[in-house]
Scaffold this motif. Structure first.
Motif, mmCIF file in Angstrom:
data_model
loop_
_atom_site.group_PDB
_atom_site.id
_atom_site.type_symbol
_atom_site.label_atom_id
_atom_site.label_comp_id
_atom_site.label_asym_id
_atom_site.label_seq_id
_atom_site.Cartn_x
_atom_site.Cartn_y
_atom_site.Cartn_z
ATOM 1 N N GLU A 2 24.619 -8.810 49.321
ATOM 2 C CA GLU A 2 25.713 -8.180 48.407
ATOM 3 C C GLU A 2 25.324 -7.243 47.312
ATOM 4 O OE1 GLU A 2 25.323 -11.564 48.908
ATOM 5 O OE2 GLU A 2 27.162 -12.470 49.759
ATOM 6 N N LYS A 3 24.491 -7.744 46.676
ATOM 7 C CA LYS A 3 23.964 -7.121 45.486
ATOM 8 C C LYS A 3 23.281 -5.572 45.790
ATOM 9 C CE LYS A 3 21.063 -7.239 41.247
ATOM 10 N NZ LYS A 3 19.770 -7.686 40.740
ATOM 11 N N ALA A 4 22.839 -5.378 47.039
ATOM 12 C CA ALA A 4 22.415 -4.161 47.587
ATOM 13 C C ALA A 4 23.554 -3.273 47.796
ATOM 14 C CB ALA A 4 21.462 -4.329 48.686
ATOM 15 N N ILE A 5 24.497 -3.839 48.385
ATOM 16 C CA ILE A 5 25.797 -3.186 48.690
ATOM 17 C C ILE A 5 26.407 -2.556 47.456
ATOM 18 C CG2 ILE A 5 28.179 -3.227 49.936
ATOM 19 C CD1 ILE A 5 27.165 -5.321 51.920
ATOM 20 N N ILE A 6 26.367 -3.348 46.510
ATOM 21 C CA ILE A 6 27.012 -3.337 45.106
ATOM 22 C C ILE A 6 26.398 -2.058 44.350
ATOM 23 C CG2 ILE A 6 27.553 -3.999 42.810
ATOM 24 C CD1 ILE A 6 28.826 -6.591 43.927
ATOM 25 N N LEU A 7 24.957 -2.305 44.547
ATOM 26 C CA LEU A 7 24.176 -1.230 43.905
ATOM 27 C C LEU A 7 24.456 0.082 44.582
ATOM 28 C CD1 LEU A 7 20.880 -2.831 43.079
ATOM 29 C CD2 LEU A 7 22.866 -2.326 41.413
ATOM 30 N N ALA A 8 24.356 0.153 46.042
ATOM 31 C CA ALA A 8 24.713 1.444 46.607
ATOM 32 C C ALA A 8 26.016 2.162 46.376
ATOM 33 C CB ALA A 8 24.492 1.194 48.173
ATOM 34 N N ALA A 9 27.024 1.069 46.370
ATOM 35 C CA ALA A 9 28.305 1.661 46.126
ATOM 36 C C ALA A 9 28.532 1.951 44.744
ATOM 37 C CB ALA A 9 29.422 0.602 46.196
ATOM 38 N N ALA A 11 26.051 3.578 42.787
ATOM 39 C CA ALA A 11 25.539 4.813 42.728
ATOM 40 C C ALA A 11 26.423 6.162 43.331
ATOM 41 C CB ALA A 11 24.198 4.773 43.512
ATOM 42 N N ILE A 12 26.982 5.678 44.508
ATOM 43 C CA ILE A 12 27.735 6.765 45.191
ATOM 44 C C ILE A 12 29.183 6.753 44.373
ATOM 45 C CG2 ILE A 12 29.569 7.028 47.083
ATOM 46 C CD1 ILE A 12 27.594 5.314 48.888
ATOM 47 N N GLY A 13 29.548 5.856 43.643
ATOM 48 C CA GLY A 13 30.743 5.994 42.864
ATOM 49 C C GLY A 13 30.412 6.765 41.510
ATOM 50 N N ALA A 14 29.223 6.645 41.049
ATOM 51 C CA ALA A 14 28.684 7.445 39.850
ATOM 52 C C ALA A 14 28.806 8.831 40.420
ATOM 53 C CB ALA A 14 27.602 7.069 39.254
ATOM 54 N N GLY A 15 28.175 9.266 41.338
ATOM 55 C CA GLY A 15 28.240 10.644 41.823
ATOM 56 C C GLY A 15 29.662 11.273 42.172
ATOM 57 N N LEU A 16 30.503 10.537 42.647
ATOM 58 C CA LEU A 16 31.851 10.751 43.025
ATOM 59 C C LEU A 16 32.428 10.912 41.468
ATOM 60 C CD1 LEU A 16 33.108 8.701 45.959
ATOM 61 C CD2 LEU A 16 32.588 11.169 45.884
ATOM 62 N N ASN A 78 26.391 -1.760 34.478
ATOM 63 C CA ASN A 78 27.511 -2.100 35.613
ATOM 64 C C ASN A 78 28.112 -3.421 35.429
ATOM 65 O OD1 ASN A 78 28.632 -2.303 38.100
ATOM 66 N ND2 ASN A 78 26.970 -1.010 39.218
ATOM 67 N N PRO A 79 29.528 -3.506 35.538
ATOM 68 C CA PRO A 79 29.986 -4.749 35.414
ATOM 69 C C PRO A 79 30.324 -5.492 36.606
ATOM 70 C CG PRO A 79 31.780 -3.063 35.418
ATOM 71 C CD PRO A 79 30.306 -2.307 35.373
ATOM 72 N N LEU A 80 30.052 -4.807 37.693
ATOM 73 C CA LEU A 80 30.252 -5.345 38.931
ATOM 74 C C LEU A 80 29.223 -6.515 39.614
ATOM 75 C CD1 LEU A 80 31.488 -2.063 40.644
ATOM 76 C CD2 LEU A 80 32.910 -3.835 39.675
ATOM 77 N N ILE A 81 27.868 -6.091 38.932
ATOM 78 C CA ILE A 81 27.029 -7.025 39.452
ATOM 79 C C ILE A 81 27.306 -8.360 38.820
ATOM 80 C CG2 ILE A 81 24.684 -7.514 39.194
ATOM 81 C CD1 ILE A 81 24.173 -4.584 39.233
ATOM 82 N N GLY A 82 27.839 -8.528 37.581
ATOM 83 C CA GLY A 82 28.086 -9.695 37.270
ATOM 84 C C GLY A 82 29.444 -10.712 37.801
ATOM 85 N N MET A 83 29.730 -9.916 38.903
ATOM 86 C CA MET A 83 30.947 -10.705 39.481
ATOM 87 C C MET A 83 30.468 -11.513 40.569
ATOM 88 S SD MET A 83 34.291 -8.130 39.281
ATOM 89 C CE MET A 83 34.767 -7.542 37.671
ATOM 90 N N LEU A 84 29.258 -11.281 40.922
ATOM 91 C CA LEU A 84 28.779 -11.842 42.394
ATOM 92 C C LEU A 84 28.910 -13.401 42.200
ATOM 93 C CD1 LEU A 84 25.829 -10.016 43.320
ATOM 94 C CD2 LEU A 84 27.699 -10.178 44.524
#
Lengths: 84, 239
Positions: A2-9, A11-16, A78-84
């Protein structure tokens, strides 16, 4: 996993998020073009025109800066990693 | 890129962390105070020394700017604007000496923006009274929520603008340094010596050109914009 998915998403979100930079770029280019026209018409008011243009450009920049702040938060705080 | 480093914690109210930003701000405050004392020592009515002429020139420029933007009525705001401009510009320019710029921390700029916000509201109440201040939010009645949101958005947008510009410059500079270091170690692979390979030759020169834009130009511009917006908001609140 799950962490890998969140990190990838993230990075894509930062680019977007940085697509927000397109708007201020167009706006500032427009402002600079108009300022060049104004200087061509009235070269003696160059100082006033330049300071007004810089002021307007910096204010127009704020939408791009919001996108940048979102991208920086996604990359470095990143605030999303803490939500795992 | 990391956030500002925490040097130590004051053990009151559950621990107040003293960060690199706060310590750098103390250094800048000490520097500004020293310069002010140096410039204004031994002043005479008819200035003879160069020191007093510089000080008078700076103060006259500041008062002229404030009078031009805000009008004669608000000339009492000039010392605050001057202090804000000085600490803002020195805080951003301190990155040239290798210090972490204090404005690359949202706490600093948000603090300044909140001071502006309070000044705007107080000035509005002073000019129109509490009733008039509350009424100014409901100018078209349907727009009340939007008016309140746009009033709260002002300090947020001001602080994010200043913080974002300086922080983006810091991030881009560190990215360039990393890229140039790996480029030079890649090129120097042809030399069979570990010592020579570890010298980042490309880091000399090129970052200085970028530094002119990201440090000098952005610092001046952001300090100017922040003070300009403060003056315009405070002045239009009292109309």
């Amino acid at each position: 996993m799950e962490k890998a998915i969140i990190l990838a998403a993230s990075a894509i979100g930062a680019g977007l998020a940085m697509i927000a930079g397109v708007g201020p770029g167009i706006g500032q280019g427009f402002a600079a073009g108009k300022a060049a026209e104004a200087v061509g018409r009235q070269p003696e008011a160059k100082g006033d025109i330049t300071s007004t243009m810089l002021f307007g450009c910096a204010v127009a920049e704020s939408t791009g800066i919001y996108g940048l702040v979102v991208a920086l938060i996604l990359l470095f705080a990143n605030p999303l990693i803490g939500m795992l | 890129m990391n956030g500002p480093q925490i040097y130590f914690t004051i053990p009151v109210l559950g621990g107040i962390p003293i960060t690199e930003t706060i310590v750098n701000t103390w250094i800048l405050i000490a520097f500004i105070t020293t310069v002010c004392i140096f410039l204004t020592r031994g002043m005479k009515i008819i200035p003879t020394g160069r020191r007093q002429q510089i000080a008078e020139k700076l103060v006259t420029m500041l008062y002229n700017l404030v009078e031009e933007v805000m009008g004669k009525k608000y000339i009492k705001f000039a010392p605050y604007i001057g202090a804000l401009f000085t600490i803002s510009i020195l805080g951003s320019l301190s990155s040239l000496t290798g210090m972490r710029p204090i404005t690359a921390d949202l706490s600093t700029t948000l603090g300044w923006a909140l001071v502006t916000f309070v000044m705007v509201q107080v000035n509005n109440i002073r000019a129109h009274g509490v009733g008039g201040w509350l009424k100014s939010f409901t100018q078209p009645v349907v727009m009340t929520p939007l008016n309140i949101i746009s009033e709260i958005a002002n300090p947020i947008s001001m602080s994010f603008r200043h913080f974002g510009n300086i922080a983006a410059g810091m991030v881009i500079t560190s990215l360039i340094y990393t890229a140039l270091a790996s480029l030079s170690s890649f090129v120097l692979q042809i030399v069979p010596s570990v010592f020579i390979q570890s010298i980042p030759i490309f880091q000399a020169g090129l970052p200085a050109i970028l530094s002119i834009y990201f440090d000098l130009f952005t610092s001046f511009l952001q300090a100017y914009i922040f003070c300009m917006l403060t003056m315009v908001f405070v002045q239009s609140a009292g109309e």
